[in-house]
Design an enzyme around this catalytic site. Structure first.
Site, PDB file in Angstrom:
ATOM      1  N   ASP A   1       1.042  -1.279   0.164  1.00  0.00           N
ATOM      2  CA  ASP A   1       0.245   0.220   0.205  1.00  0.00           C
ATOM      3  C   ASP A   1       1.380   1.123   0.273  1.00  0.00           C
ATOM      4  OD1 ASP A   1      -2.666  -1.271  -0.532  1.00  0.00           O
ATOM      5  OD2 ASP A   1      -2.520  -1.820   1.408  1.00  0.00           O
TER       6      ASP A   1
ATOM      7  N   TYR B   1     -10.320  -1.028   3.107  1.00  0.00           N
ATOM      8  CA  TYR B   1      -9.849  -0.556   4.221  1.00  0.00           C
ATOM      9  C   TYR B   1      -9.154   0.710   4.114  1.00  0.00           C
ATOM     10  CZ  TYR B   1      -8.005  -4.255   7.486  1.00  0.00           C
ATOM     11  OH  TYR B   1      -7.751  -5.183   8.712  1.00  0.00           O
TER      12      TYR B   1
END
Lengths: 675, 675
Positions: free
Chosen positions: B322, B406
């Site tokens: 990420d 998320y």
């Protein structure tokens, strides 16, 4: 009104128990140690709770028996005091159980009056006074006698009941009674026979460093000349306190979100539980439910041990069991508003007994408050930009104990997502001994001139009596384990297996964080309607170091509970103490959790108990001196397929209107109200 | 005024870098990816900082070079776009470095416009529309295309630049744009070639359970018929939000205790540091000092990986980096007052660039605030009863990212006892796929009808560039180890050894909590005057599970950093990223921390870097749905003989005057002000 079966003994009940015990004797002196609620058999309590939660308790409802456990010495004639334990039925007003515990088997727990006697006897001892004389304390220093349990006896001690004292000197010249005497440890340990009230010997401590022999005097004639003040009370700090910390307050304008009714029934955010206080365990929580569903029957600190690792005799006897040894009740802090907690606080009082058995109320021994712990859950929809964020509000049930130099804050923390955290914060002053000038040691760290903070461990045991949707539960170990790349079952190597192992027989088990080992407490008769798995709670064992002492040595043998991270045993009424009922001066853990596990009970789909062991290997830093910053340890219990969704999903996500934003540069001149 | 060398690029600097790059080309289109500060060599910065902290910086002081790293595609003629990286000297206004990175070697990081393109191309694809048609969605459902990086390519993919999309359906019938589409996963993954902007295939996903084959269609014709709404926005909750949570606010009537000057210089409670934001790492902290003494040169989130463990192809390609993949900048939350934090909050803005290179300000991407974290230290003098108790105030630097489903909140937390905590809170919506009615799976948990939350891991890496009283540091591993009972050296068996091992060569190291293994970062040229030991800081490696995937599989090979808990490497300018500079669609970690460690550099008394790896094996619970309660992970750095006493000993122990006590029973009717 009859007291609730899950309420502690009142002042009146305690005094009644005392009177009934005293009525059974004549021509002897009765010296009391503890008077505790003897909890009714679980079968009686659960029958009552089932009715209560169904709203069916009436004046006619059969209530569980109401019993007191009274421990005391009987002193009479020429005999040594005899240690007795009686069970008193408070409704029937009669003794229903009685045992004389021989000192050949166990020692009764310590009473605060024994410590007071120890201090006096040491101070009055001509031998002690002579030894102090030899140490040539500087002008203006007074001697401080700090009472300690004796630890485990050596062979030569026989079955005598002994206490030891650590000795310090205090610089009185500031005129401040709180000048820190731990900065001036003296190398003497007097040992008192509790029965004869005589000093039977005074140990002279080695004060050397690396390479020096384990015994023998090496210190300088005027040994305190190289020590230095180590103050912590604000008015004695040479440079005062820092001045740039601005106030931060917690406000709850509409009051707390909890209610406390019926004396000890706490309700908060779908949680309900009852809190009691007793002098053996501190705060205990009972009948813990969320949204009406049973989770735990009982939650408590069961015991702890603090062994010291200095190889030099007699430091192997520095090993406290701060719960089991018996001094806890009088060591619990009376918590003061605005210092120990913020926000709106509800305090609970406790009941203690003096040596004459008279009950007194001890104020504010448990506090209850809410706290904010950051973000609870958050999601931003990437398509719309809409963020929903909730805070994590927690309910804290806290008690704090001071054991001579050291303190522990114990927190039972409940959150809105139905999680339970048991937190221990270790703080206070590390235990220290004298070390000669210029030396360093393998046994600890020099934290101030002449002051060696000895390496030691703190090992706690939390007793968890689960009732996951009922009393028949099963513990399942779950591990996440690697799986080899395999064309058929794992063609890309990314799969890992979750391996489940039911704990079939009572046992001591260990943490294995490299396997992500967790333990689920499940009810195998109830299935989560969403996942199809049994309802349960997950316990993540903190993978902290277990007891380091040689398994064959006394320090280790008397703390068998500290050899595993998690014990699973079959429930047995009154089996509450991991280290056994009698830890004071024990040589071996008897009747503790190791013995309970050794019964090899079937624990599949049974009423069972979990005992979680975790701790801290504490090799002191200079920064732990003179008062150490909290070391925080946490145990987590979280729902695992117990609910059908995140239980906190309905927590409102309101903006907090007290928050303020500061713009641009922020300098000290800018006060908040202007921003 | 010249910008501080430890400040992020301003809007103007960013646009200047863009212009200089564009000036170097004609007849081509330049599509920008990122423009970041290219930090000056450490030697230049430390020379400047030495002067700065000595108060000797003047207008004439030689400043470090001011450079920008610009990454962009050059699109022209018939060629595929070429990925370029340039270093721009902003003071000299010229390009001083340039590299064309071949797609045969690496892929450039993703840009948000590629995701936007992906969504459009999928939606427009007739093939995709046909597949959707086959799924016979219920009336009122729309299709949601969620863009994802492709993960690692398979052999057949060659060096194409690919993206994949997860597909969901959204029930539009509520008229609320935030109804939760993750409750309706569809078994399709379209794959797009980023160069041709074509859907090259659509994977049809297996939706079976235990025992079903790894591939092949098994779902019902109308597969969503057994799914159900799973709402989290408050207005869509069937029973609304809970009503009994009373407000809890944090007030700081005199303002915050911190100051922020010079744009990014934060000072608080003896701490000082500079904060920057960039689109690769989020918040970065520089030149962290306590009481004027240097502790860390730089502290940052270096990378993370989230591999999924579902064995069924193509789920092995669900593996995000990420930070490294490049989407972070546009995924950082713009934090809103009173929701993400309480108290007095200072927000920092960041700079992002669009595909045309134009810089825009992104508001409130870092927040700074203080929080109370319970008791800081406490001691009660048992002789006088005097209790001294301080609260633990903390300073929090936070940023939060949303990656599709998320979220992660990253907190750098500083306390008054000179401790540093790096905290990650995982929340948001777990990644889900469709599962057939009535089935369960070894690959995850059914969290809602038809919704399988797949097992996965989150592995983070925090980069710690220490400067413990200077830049020459050494890492020492310390373990507490049992010692056998021995008449001469350990006569009572209570002694344990602290074994110290210097890390001499760059390496990957592991946690060993059973040995109480910790790592000290020490400066061996400075000795603590009290203890005689080197000054240092202690890092306690969180003993969490490392990457589970088979070491020979791609998921594992592209995240070599996730194979050890702690890496120690020799400092090298611009070596910042644990997973390597290019993680997008990588097959192997290149230029990451494993390569740095493999240099076998001497790291004794050197300028070194520590990389701490920890994470969470996340086997979802039903309670993680629809938005999961935060999972909190923490890394601790604490002084170990760095200071000569507890640095928080001078924290004032004032009573907080906003706290209130409630007496007797507490019922809902009682408002706080009456108490």
């Amino acid at each position: 009104m009859a007291p609730h079966p899950l309420s502690a003994l009142s002042l009146g009940e305690t005094n009644l128990a005392r009177d009934i015990v005293k009525d059974g004797y004549s021509d002897v002196v009765i010296q009391f140690r503890q008077i505790l609620l003897h909890e009714p058999p679980k079968s009686q309590v659960t029958a009552f709770l089932d009715l209560e939660h169904a709203g069916k308790v009436t004046a006619e409802t059969l209530r569980p028996e109401r019993l007191a456990l009274v421990t005391y010495d009987v002193i009479g004639g020429s005999k040594f005091p005899e240690y007795h334990e009686s069970i008193i039925d408070l409704r029937e007003r009669k003794r229903v159980g009685h045992e004389v515990v021989s000192a050949d088997t166990h020692h009764g727990s310590l009473a605060i009056h024994e410590f007071e006697t120890l201090v006096q006897v040491v101070q009055d001892s001509p031998l002690f006074q002579a030894k102090i004389q030899e140490l040539a304390l500087p002008e203006g220093f007074e001697v401080v006698v700090e009472p300690w349990p004796y630890g485990a006896p050596d062979a030569a001690d026989g079955r005598k009941r002994l206490f030891q004292a650590l000795i310090f000197a205090r610089d009185t010249r500031s005129g401040n009674a709180d000048s820190n005497f731990y900065a001036y440890p003296l190398p003497l340990i007097p040992v008192m026979d509790a029965h004869t009230k005589e000093i039977i010997r005074i140990e002279e401590l080695a004060t050397g460093g690396k390479g020096d022999p384990l015994t023998g005097k090496t210190h300088a004639a005027r040994l305190l000349d190289h020590n230095a003040a180590s103050e912590y009370v604000p008015e004695l700090l040479p440079e005062g306190t820092r001045q740039d910390l601005k106030p931060l307050g917690v406000v709850q304008p509409d009051g707390p979100s909890f209610s406390v009714t019926d004396g000890n029934l706490i309700q908060w955010q779908k949680w309900s539980m009852r809190a009691t206080f007793n002098s053996r365990e501190g705060a205990v929580l009972h009948d813990i439910r969320y949204d009406g569903r049973s989770i735990l029957y009982r939650l408590s600190m069961s015991d702890m041990t603090v062994p010291y690792a200095d190889a030099r005799p007699p430091f192997h006897r520095k090993q406290a069991f701060d719960f089991g040894d018996g001094g806890l009740g009088h060591c619990v802090n009376n918590l003061a508003l605005g210092c120990d907690c913020l926000g709106v606080i509800k305090y609970f009082d406790g009941v203690l007994v003096g040596s004459d058995g008279t009950a007194t109320e001890t104020k504010n021994v448990i506090c209850l408050h809410e706290q904010d712990n950051g973000i609870g859950w958050k999601h931003t929809n990437w398509r719309t930009g809409r963020a929903v964020v909730t805070r994590r509000r927690e309910l804290v049930v806290q008690f704090i104990i001071t054991l001579a130099n050291y303190e522990y804050a114990f927190n039972f923390i409940f959150d809105q997502a139905a999680g339970i955290t048991v937190e221990s914060r270790a703080t206070g002053i590390v235990s220290v001994v004298h070390i000669d000038e210029g030396k360093t040691s393998d046994y600890g760290n020099v934290v101030s001139p002449g002051v060696l903070a000895q390496n030691h461990q703190h090992v706690f045991c939390v007793r968890i009596d689960p009732a996951i949707d009922g009393h028949k539960n099963t513990v399942v170990q779950e591990e996440s384990l690697p799986v080899r790349l395999d064309k058929r079952t794992n063609p890309n190597g990314n799969f890992y297996e979750i391996r489940k192992t039911e704990i079939a027989t009572s046992a001591g088990l260990d943490a294995a964080p490299h396997n992500n080992r967790i333990f689920k407490i499940q009810n195998h008769s109830k299935t989560n309607p969403i996942s199809g798995r049994p309802v349960g709670y997950k316990l993540t064992p903190p993978p902290t170091q277990l007891l380091l002492a040689d398994p064959n040595c006394t320090q280790s043998r008397r703390a068998l509970f500290a050899r595993h991270h998690l014990w699973v045993t079959k429930y047995k009424d009154h089996e509450l103490y991991a280290g056994g009922k009698y830890t004071l001066q024990s040589s071996l853990e008897v009747g503790g959790v190791a013995d309970a596990a050794a019964r090899n009970d079937d624990v599949l789909d049974q009423d069972l108990v979990l005992w979680s062991v975790f701790g801290l290997t504490h090799n002191p830093r200079v920064e732990d001196w003179p008062v150490m910053p909290v070391e925080i340890m946490q145990l987590h219990l979280t729902p695992a397929d117990f609910f059908t969704r995140n239980p906190a999903i309905d927590v409102p996500s309101n903006k907090d209107l007290t928050s303020k934003q500061v713009m641009g540069d922020v300098t000290e001149a800018i006060a908040c109200c202007k921003l």
